[in-house]
Each structure stands twice: as C-alpha cells, then as structure tokens.
Motif scaffolding. Structure first.
Motif, PDB file in Angstrom:
ATOM      1  N   LEU A  85       0.809  -1.212   0.000  1.00  0.00           N
ATOM      2  CA  LEU A  85       0.000   0.000   0.000  1.00  0.00           C
ATOM      3  C   LEU A  85       0.846   1.268   0.000  1.00  0.00           C
ATOM      4  O   LEU A  85       0.316   2.370  -0.034  1.00  0.00           O
ATOM      5  CB  LEU A  85      -0.931   0.016   1.227  1.00  0.00           C
ATOM      6  CG  LEU A  85      -1.915  -1.160   1.337  1.00  0.00           C
ATOM      7  CD1 LEU A  85      -2.781  -0.990   2.574  1.00  0.00           C
ATOM      8  CD2 LEU A  85      -2.772  -1.279   0.089  1.00  0.00           C
ATOM      9  N   GLY A  86       2.163   1.109   0.024  1.00  0.00           N
ATOM     10  CA  GLY A  86       3.055   2.261   0.038  1.00  0.00           C
ATOM     11  C   GLY A  86       3.303   2.777   1.449  1.00  0.00           C
ATOM     12  O   GLY A  86       2.597   2.422   2.399  1.00  0.00           O
ATOM     13  N   ASP A  87       4.321   3.615   1.597  1.00  0.00           N
ATOM     14  CA  ASP A  87       4.681   4.215   2.879  1.00  0.00           C
ATOM     15  C   ASP A  87       4.906   3.153   3.957  1.00  0.00           C
ATOM     16  O   ASP A  87       4.469   3.310   5.104  1.00  0.00           O
ATOM     17  CB  ASP A  87       3.610   5.210   3.324  1.00  0.00           C
ATOM     18  CG  ASP A  87       4.146   6.209   4.352  1.00  0.00           C
ATOM     19  OD1 ASP A  87       5.371   6.429   4.382  1.00  0.00           O
ATOM     20  OD2 ASP A  87       3.343   6.745   5.136  1.00  0.00           O
ATOM     21  N   GLY A 108       5.243  -0.322   8.978  1.00  0.00           N
ATOM     22  CA  GLY A 108       6.671  -0.313   9.272  1.00  0.00           C
ATOM     23  C   GLY A 108       7.207   0.987   9.815  1.00  0.00           C
ATOM     24  O   GLY A 108       8.366   1.053  10.247  1.00  0.00           O
ATOM     25  N   LYS A 109       6.358   2.034   9.837  1.00  0.00           N
ATOM     26  CA  LYS A 109       6.846   3.339  10.288  1.00  0.00           C
ATOM     27  C   LYS A 109       6.014   3.981  11.391  1.00  0.00           C
ATOM     28  O   LYS A 109       6.355   5.065  11.860  1.00  0.00           O
ATOM     29  CB  LYS A 109       6.900   4.314   9.095  1.00  0.00           C
ATOM     30  CG  LYS A 109       7.956   3.996   8.058  1.00  0.00           C
ATOM     31  CD  LYS A 109       7.963   5.067   6.976  1.00  0.00           C
ATOM     32  CE  LYS A 109       9.028   4.807   5.933  1.00  0.00           C
ATOM     33  NZ  LYS A 109       9.006   5.860   4.860  1.00  0.00           N
ATOM     34  N   MET A 110       4.911   3.332  11.787  1.00  0.00           N
ATOM     35  CA  MET A 110       4.044   3.956  12.786  1.00  0.00           C
ATOM     36  C   MET A 110       3.268   2.904  13.561  1.00  0.00           C
ATOM     37  O   MET A 110       3.144   1.754  13.136  1.00  0.00           O
ATOM     38  CB  MET A 110       3.055   4.910  12.117  1.00  0.00           C
ATOM     39  CG  MET A 110       2.084   4.221  11.174  1.00  0.00           C
ATOM     40  SD  MET A 110       0.819   5.320  10.498  1.00  0.00           S
ATOM     41  CE  MET A 110      -0.177   5.609  11.966  1.00  0.00           C
ATOM     42  N   ASN A 111       2.744   3.323  14.700  1.00  0.00           N
ATOM     43  CA  ASN A 111       1.846   2.497  15.495  1.00  0.00           C
ATOM     44  C   ASN A 111       0.420   2.753  14.996  1.00  0.00           C
ATOM     45  O   ASN A 111      -0.087   3.863  15.109  1.00  0.00           O
ATOM     46  CB  ASN A 111       1.975   2.874  16.974  1.00  0.00           C
ATOM     47  CG  ASN A 111       1.108   1.995  17.871  1.00  0.00           C
ATOM     48  OD1 ASN A 111       0.131   1.401  17.425  1.00  0.00           O
ATOM     49  ND2 ASN A 111       1.470   1.932  19.143  1.00  0.00           N
ATOM     50  N   ALA A 173       6.430   1.736  19.213  1.00  0.00           N
ATOM     51  CA  ALA A 173       6.580   3.167  18.942  1.00  0.00           C
ATOM     52  C   ALA A 173       6.488   3.505  17.461  1.00  0.00           C
ATOM     53  O   ALA A 173       5.840   4.475  17.078  1.00  0.00           O
ATOM     54  CB  ALA A 173       7.904   3.665  19.512  1.00  0.00           C
ATOM     55  N   ASP A 174       7.121   2.703  16.611  1.00  0.00           N
ATOM     56  CA  ASP A 174       7.178   3.041  15.189  1.00  0.00           C
ATOM     57  C   ASP A 174       6.818   1.883  14.268  1.00  0.00           C
ATOM     58  O   ASP A 174       7.212   1.853  13.106  1.00  0.00           O
ATOM     59  CB  ASP A 174       8.570   3.566  14.831  1.00  0.00           C
ATOM     60  CG  ASP A 174       9.659   2.540  15.139  1.00  0.00           C
ATOM     61  OD1 ASP A 174       9.325   1.495  15.732  1.00  0.00           O
ATOM     62  OD2 ASP A 174      10.832   2.784  14.788  1.00  0.00           O
ATOM     63  N   GLN A 175       6.048   0.927  14.754  1.00  0.00           N
ATOM     64  CA  GLN A 175       5.580  -0.164  13.910  1.00  0.00           C
ATOM     65  C   GLN A 175       4.396  -0.841  14.580  1.00  0.00           C
ATOM     66  O   GLN A 175       4.154  -0.649  15.771  1.00  0.00           O
ATOM     67  CB  GLN A 175       6.698  -1.191  13.658  1.00  0.00           C
ATOM     68  CG  GLN A 175       7.227  -1.849  14.925  1.00  0.00           C
ATOM     69  CD  GLN A 175       8.280  -2.903  14.607  1.00  0.00           C
ATOM     70  OE1 GLN A 175       8.131  -3.687  13.664  1.00  0.00           O
ATOM     71  NE2 GLN A 175       9.360  -2.904  15.373  1.00  0.00           N
ATOM     72  N   GLY A 176       3.656  -1.609  13.810  1.00  0.00           N
ATOM     73  CA  GLY A 176       2.511  -2.285  14.409  1.00  0.00           C
ATOM     74  C   GLY A 176       1.668  -3.018  13.395  1.00  0.00           C
ATOM     75  O   GLY A 176       1.992  -3.091  12.206  1.00  0.00           O
TER      76      GLY A 176
END
Length: 206
Positions: A85-87, A108-111, A173-176
């Motif tokens: 899906l990108g990002d 991969g970059k956010m919760n 913190a930065d994945q989920g």
C-alpha cells in the motif's frame, strides 16, 4: 451426413487434445523426476532407476500463513494475497466466496492502533450511506500467547441483512499491526469457523 460426422469427430478430437494440454496447478518432483498434478489426483512416476511409483497429491484442510511479524492458520482453499500500500504499509487479505474477510495490515513506520475508528468508517461507509445503522463498542482480544489487542467491534444493519466487524491492533513506537475481520449474519453457520480459526491461531511476532 458423412460431413457432419467427420466434423463432429474432429471437434471431439480437438476437445480431447485441449484436455490433454490442460495445465495442472502443481508440479511434484521426486528424485529429479517432475510430474504435473492437481490436488486429489493420482499419477505414475518412473524414477531414474526404472521403478514406477504411484504418487498422490492431497490438500490439507488448513495452512499456516506467515508474514514478517505475524502468522495465522486459514482454510487451504482460501488464498492470502499480499498488497504493497506504500509508505511501509503492507496488506494481507484472505477472503471467502461469501464475502467473509480477514485482513492484516503491517505498518513499518508507525503504530496503527489509533487508526481503528478510521478503518471502521472506511469499511462501513457505503452501507451507512445507503441507510445502514452502525453500532460499535470497545473490545479487547487476548491471543493464545497472552498478547492483548485493543480496538472495536461493530455491526452494520441494513433493511435486508447485517455484518459484524472487528478491528483491533497492536503496536510499538514506530511499527505495528491492524487486524480486521468481517462476516455477514447470514453466513455465520458456515463461515464463523474461518474467523474463529484466525483468532485462535494468530501470533504476533513484534
């Protein structure tokens, strides 16, 4: 009459040839010898030493799908598709012919836990716009290994039917991960085991 018979014979021969060239779903290799085969089918294989062996390929009722940070068991008759899906967001979708779905979104970059409400709105907006009534409540789901997922359970009722949704997430913190299920009320007798198996076997590896 002879022309018609000859034409029919040619058509039958052509159909037989087409059947002979049908592609099989799997290729089974034994000691370097490959044979094309479909599930539930028997085939004879001549091994390098000259010995002939009969082989059979059967499909298991269930299969395990493993993503980078999760795994779950699903009916082997249902494929899991992967979409970028990108990002740094990847989506995995398993859908039955009746519309029961299991979705896992890997971030991969956010919760993504705070996206539960937004995801519910996206999945139910067409039904709501058509006059459906949406009810929801907070929920917590505890996996077999003790991991707790938080989110919402919801039902959308229209004049003719209703569908149940569950959207829960787990994040650092930065994945989920976000987990989404949908099942129609008319399909629960046959489709609920798909949803139950997913939750019973889901493992989070974050």
């Amino acid at each position: 009459m002879r022309l018609a018979a000859a034409t029919l014979a040619m058509m039958m021969l052509g159909a037989a040839s087409a059947r002979a060239e049908d592609l099989k779903a799997f290729k089974l290799t034994i000691d370097g010898v490959a044979v094309d085969i479909d599930p539930g089918e028997d085939a004879n294989v001549t091994l390098p030493g000259g010995k002939t062996a009969k082989v059979r390929l059967d499909r298991n009722d269930f299969a395990t799908f493993s993503g980078g940070t999760f795994s779950f068991v699903h009916p082997s008759s249902i494929s899991v598709t992967k979409t970028d899906l990108g990002d740094s967001i990847t989506q995995y979708l398993a859908a039955s012919a009746l519309g029961t779905i299991v979705v896992v979104q890997e971030y991969g970059k956010m919760n993504p836990v705070s996206l539960n409400q937004l995801m519910l709105q996206e999945m139910t907006k067409e039904s709501v716009q058509a006059g459906g009534r949406l009810t929801q409540e907070p929920t917590t789901r505890k996996l077999a290994d003790g991991t707790r997922l938080t989110g919402i359970k919801a039902t959308v009722k229209t004049r003719t039917d209703s569908a149940d949704f569950e959207i829960v997430g787990f994040g650092l913190a930065d994945q989920g991960l976000l987990f989404i299920t949908r099942i129609g009320d008319q399909d629960t007798a046959t489709e609920q085991p798909i949803i139950d198996k997913f939750w019973e076997t889901l493992k989070v590896k974050l």
